[in-house]
Design a protein around this motif. Structure first.
Motif, PDB file in Angstrom:
ATOM      1  N   ALA A   1       0.841  -1.199   0.000  1.00  0.00           N
ATOM      2  CA  ALA A   1       0.000   0.000   0.000  1.00  0.00           C
ATOM      3  C   ALA A   1       0.872   1.244   0.000  1.00  0.00           C
ATOM      4  CB  ALA A   1      -0.919  -0.007   1.220  1.00  0.00           C
TER       5      ALA A   1
ATOM      6  N   ILE B   1       2.422   1.715  -3.420  1.00  0.00           N
ATOM      7  CA  ILE B   1       1.475   2.205  -4.422  1.00  0.00           C
ATOM      8  C   ILE B   1       1.215   3.698  -4.240  1.00  0.00           C
ATOM      9  CG2 ILE B   1      -0.939   2.094  -5.134  1.00  0.00           C
ATOM     10  CD1 ILE B   1      -0.862  -0.874  -4.506  1.00  0.00           C
ATOM     11  N   LEU B   2       1.061   4.104  -2.976  1.00  0.00           N
ATOM     12  CA  LEU B   2       0.647   5.477  -2.731  1.00  0.00           C
ATOM     13  C   LEU B   2       1.802   6.454  -2.849  1.00  0.00           C
ATOM     14  CD1 LEU B   2      -1.821   4.926   0.224  1.00  0.00           C
ATOM     15  CD2 LEU B   2      -2.353   5.437  -2.145  1.00  0.00           C
ATOM     16  N   VAL B   3       3.007   6.015  -2.465  1.00  0.00           N
ATOM     17  CA  VAL B   3       4.087   6.986  -2.364  1.00  0.00           C
ATOM     18  C   VAL B   3       4.866   7.128  -3.658  1.00  0.00           C
ATOM     19  CG1 VAL B   3       6.167   7.623  -1.118  1.00  0.00           C
ATOM     20  CG2 VAL B   3       4.237   6.654   0.110  1.00  0.00           C
TER      21      VAL B   3
ATOM     22  N   PRO C   1       4.824   5.099  -7.073  1.00  0.00           N
ATOM     23  CA  PRO C   1       4.527   4.010  -8.006  1.00  0.00           C
ATOM     24  C   PRO C   1       5.440   3.976  -9.226  1.00  0.00           C
ATOM     25  CG  PRO C   1       2.850   5.692  -8.121  1.00  0.00           C
ATOM     26  CD  PRO C   1       3.739   6.060  -7.000  1.00  0.00           C
TER      27      PRO C   1
ATOM     28  N   VAL D   1      -7.082   1.512  -1.818  1.00  0.00           N
ATOM     29  CA  VAL D   1      -5.682   1.446  -2.243  1.00  0.00           C
ATOM     30  C   VAL D   1      -5.533   0.485  -3.428  1.00  0.00           C
ATOM     31  CG1 VAL D   1      -3.425   0.572  -1.571  1.00  0.00           C
ATOM     32  CG2 VAL D   1      -4.623   2.130  -0.078  1.00  0.00           C
TER      33      VAL D   1
ATOM     34  N   ARG E   1      -2.842   3.760 -10.987  1.00  0.00           N
ATOM     35  CA  ARG E   1      -1.573   4.499 -11.018  1.00  0.00           C
ATOM     36  C   ARG E   1      -0.373   3.703 -11.504  1.00  0.00           C
ATOM     37  NH1 ARG E   1      -0.086   7.879  -5.836  1.00  0.00           N
ATOM     38  NH2 ARG E   1       1.497   8.712  -7.227  1.00  0.00           N
ATOM     39  N   LEU E   2      -0.357   2.375 -11.303  1.00  0.00           N
ATOM     40  CA  LEU E   2       0.859   1.627 -11.637  1.00  0.00           C
ATOM     41  C   LEU E   2       1.066   1.578 -13.143  1.00  0.00           C
ATOM     42  CD1 LEU E   2       0.605  -1.167  -8.973  1.00  0.00           C
ATOM     43  CD2 LEU E   2       2.353   0.574  -9.141  1.00  0.00           C
TER      44      LEU E   2
END
Lengths: 89, 163, 114
Positions: B79, B82-84, B86, C22, C29-30
């Motif tokens: 998590a 992904i958030l910080v 990517p 998430v 986003r990836l």
């Protein structure tokens, strides 16, 4: 307290659904779309479970179980189709 | 005994699933569930050629708890990734050589690898000796392979393939 | 309702929804497909698992016990890796662009019928 948490959680899950929908429409490849569809199923289960707690009703559980079963089989069939070009051999 | 209950573990799981589905443990449900748990393995015997032998149930339980713990902690790591940041991840494939033999053990290992976040089992070679694993962020491929082998494969081998 | 249980429920519900979110954020986003595969299949599964546990606790108050939520949780935890594995295989089979180079092993591609 719980009702506030439930409202917040419902909003978060709704946002998750919208993001998955964006990926479903955007693609770009077919596996991406299948993955987005799979995520949509699971997000829908989350939505139903939250709604069940909010309405204090157990009926939504049955729907969640059915979506879990059908969603998995759908994903499986689509992947099989990509791998083999055929679903039933 | 073997003839009447060809797969005791399967029967137990079936009974549990029936009780959960009905959400009750009344005598009637126990009876109906017990009947299903007895009859279904009997009628579907041709589908289950190998019998499952759990050599060390306690170790199996410990393994399951370890996997559960890993799922939770690794999820938090993923998590954050992904958030910080990517776009700065280094995804990579690693090839894990397998020492497991039985199909059941290999499929459990594959599922465990895919369940713990950060790694997905992507393909099993046709002779069942290598597993391709895609990892979301790897800094040291060899360390990852060693971790998978030591953390997940070793206990599985001990539980399902004692020799 | 017991305030302690209510706090626990609120925590579980929020945590579950956060993990679900998430998962979808990762999906958006990836950068490449095989990385995207990691986010929803696992974060979302854990998120929904936590929501289902909350539901089980909520409906288990008083003298009734509600455990059938466990069934969906168990089912999701069994099926999620299978879907992920099949999607990864499909991506490899189609040769999707990835940022991680597949190992160069001279092995016949599976699933192809000539």
């Amino acid at each position: 307290m719980l009702s506030v948490a439930l409202t917040l959680a419902l909003a978060m899950v709704a946002l998750a659904l919208a993001l998955s929908l964006w990926r479903l429409m955007r693609g770009p490849s077919t596996p991406d779309r299948i993955l987005a569809l799979d995520t949509l199923y699971i997000n829908t289960i989350a939505l139903l479970v939250l709604f069940g707690i909010r309405q204090q009703s157990q009926i939504y559980f049955e729907a969640a179980l059915l979506i879990a079963l059908m969603g998995f089989i759908g994903t499986l069939a689509l992947c099989k189709y990509l791998l083999r070009g055929d679903i039933i051999e | 005994m073997r003839r009447l209950f060809p797969h005791p573990w399967l029967s137990l799981v079936l009974l549990l699933i029936w009780l959960l589905l009905q959400n009750s443990v009344s005598f009637a449900q126990l009876l109906v569930g017990g009947l299903f748990a007895w009859l279904i393995p009997l009628f579907t015997r041709p589908f289950w050629p190998e019998t499952v032998v759990v050599a060390r149930p306690l170790l199996m339980l410990r393994f399951l708890l370890l996997v559960l713990y890993d799922i939770v902690t690794a999820n938090i790591t993923v998590a954050r990734q992904i958030l910080v940041r990517p776009r700065q991840l280094h995804p990579a494939f690693v090839v894990v050589p397998l020492s497991l033999q039985s199909e059941l053990a290999i499929s459990i290992l594959t599922n465990v690898i895919s369940l713990t976040p950060g790694t997905v089992a992507a393909r099993l070679s046709q002779d069942h000796t290598e597993l391709w694993v895609h990892a979301l962020h790897v800094e040291d491929t060899e360390a990852l392979v060693a971790e998978i082998k030591q953390r997940y494969e070793a206990p599985l081998k001990e539980v399902l393939e004692p020799c | 309702m017991n305030p302690l249980i209510e706090a626990l429920l609120a925590l579980l519900v929020l945590l579950g929804a956060a993990f679900t979110l998430v998962g979808s954020v990762g999906l958006v986003r990836l950068p490449d497909f095989l990385s995207r595969l990691h986010a929803p299949t696992k974060s979302t599964t854990l998120g929904v698992g936590s929501l289902l546990i909350a539901s089980g606790v909520y409906f288990s108050q008083g003298d009734t016990l509600s455990l059938h939520e466990l069934l969906v949780t168990l089912f999701l935890f069994i099926t999620a890796p299978v879907s992920a594995h099949l999607l990864a295989r499909a991506a490899l089979h189609l040769g999707l662009p990835t940022r991680a180079a597949p190992p160069a092993v001279g092995e016949p591609r599976d699933g192809v019928r000539s």
